[in-house]
Design an enzyme around this catalytic site. Sequence first.
Site, PDB file in Angstrom:
ATOM      1  CD  GLU A   1      98.640 -14.940  -7.748  1.00 35.04           C
ATOM      2  OE1 GLU A   1      99.792 -15.028  -7.328  1.00 35.04           O
ATOM      3  OE2 GLU A   1      98.288 -14.055  -8.553  1.00 35.04           O
TER       4      GLU A   1
ATOM      5  CB  CYS B   1     102.337 -10.381 -14.419  1.00 31.59           C
ATOM      6  SG  CYS B   1     103.878  -9.685 -13.782  1.00 31.59           S
TER       7      CYS B   1
ATOM      8  CE1 TYR C   1     112.297  -4.531 -19.559  1.00 33.44           C
ATOM      9  CE2 TYR C   1     112.170  -6.327 -17.962  1.00 33.44           C
ATOM     10  CZ  TYR C   1     112.903  -5.559 -18.850  1.00 33.44           C
ATOM     11  OH  TYR C   1     114.246  -5.811 -19.027  1.00 33.44           O
TER      12      TYR C   1
ATOM     13  CG  HIS D   1     101.260 -11.614  -9.578  1.00 32.28           C
ATOM     14  ND1 HIS D   1     102.272 -12.509  -9.267  1.00 32.28           N
ATOM     15  CD2 HIS D   1     101.664 -11.005 -10.719  1.00 32.28           C
ATOM     16  CE1 HIS D   1     103.234 -12.430 -10.162  1.00 32.28           C
ATOM     17  NE2 HIS D   1     102.882 -11.520 -11.050  1.00 32.28           N
TER      18      HIS D   1
ATOM     19  N   GLY E   1     111.125 -11.390 -17.076  1.00 26.19           N
ATOM     20  CA  GLY E   1     111.869 -10.700 -18.113  1.00 26.19           C
ATOM     21  C   GLY E   1     111.083  -9.723 -18.963  1.00 26.19           C
TER      22      GLY E   1
END
Length: 414
Positions: free
Chosen positions: A383, A263, A308, A381, A238
């Site tokens: 990972e 993120c 976003y 991300h 979100g």
Amino acid sequence: MNPLAAPAGNQPAPALLALENGRCFFGRSCGALGEAFGEAVFNTSMIGYQEVVTDPSYAGQVVALTYPQVGNYGMNARDGQAPHPALEALVVGDLCRTPSHWQSDEALGDYLAREGVVAIEGVDTRALTLCLREEGAMRAAVSTEDLDPESLVERVRASRPIGERDLVAQVSRGQPRTIPARGAARRRVVAVDCGEKAGIMECLAAAGVECELVPWDTPATSILARDPDGVFFSNGPGDPAAIPQVTACARELLGQVPLFGICLGNQVLATAAGASIEKLAFGHHGGNEPVMNLLTGRTEVTAQNHNYGPVFSSLGPLVPELSGGVAEHPGDLRVWSERRIAPVVMNPQVGRVRLTHVNLNDGTPEGLQFLDARAFSLQYHPEARPGPTDARYAFDAFVRLMDGDPEYLEQGRA
């Protein structure tokens, strides 16, 4: 086949995907029966559907996978990123019901049905992807109950936009818990759980970090009382505007203790410094996004999942002597990748902030370094669950930051 006909015998039930713009796709149910409403996005990963389905950052979204067939290697007990899926619905072209892999525990369709996730197959995912690329992410619904296109489209248009939903509270763990370091603990960190992925915690553990996960709304005073070596702000779903408590926490912690955000965590740290956040047209969702590391000059292929992102120019004016002599923000951040310059702005709240990574597809910022506040963050991300491992150096960089190494990110050449 009549899409409105009732299923015969063991035939899957008909299903309907309806978009806010009025576009509809008939298909077949391949998960739980029922209906789900959310924001339609597409993911371009060729593999890793289990990690996608279980990524908490997909809360509130109807996820379409662009790869033609999904489910051929099944689902297993080790690759899930959360105990239960958070996405609203799944859309695929063709679902394999008879997986073949030595680690497979069950078929994807059986897993979705067991977890109550509505899913649809038989959809032209190429046409759906083109629609979302041209018009942007939009509200959508998948239903096995309402198969009237006009009715379902009307209900989609009346549904609540994703930006108004409290999604982080939905996916954050309720109670603190500790994840031990793998081997001897080099550092002890408090991780603010906004919807953390298991893979991220595993990478922190592998870097020698012991993590105490705390709920998303834990105040800064409570975190500082734990006397951590650093604080991590996790990924999550979100709009960061929906979680002002987390932004307030980050604002209070900036400059007091080393920070690392991924993120949503990147957006939180940027917002804490006063940055504006923009919603991308259709977001970044996949395991193949090229990102330039402006500090090393290397291009990293990255895994991403966000709609976003921060606006770099909103953090403050450029510092010319630290930005290759440039005094005005360029319209496209890819200029910095061409010049191999990591520009620095002067932020009125936290001092110097450096742009460290740029998306080579659309020029959006992918990494920030707070030079006067011992903090850095990445929009992607590192990972890579799923995805490539080009950026896993970020976890060692966090340890080096806590160790006081001034070149903790410049050494990131793994």
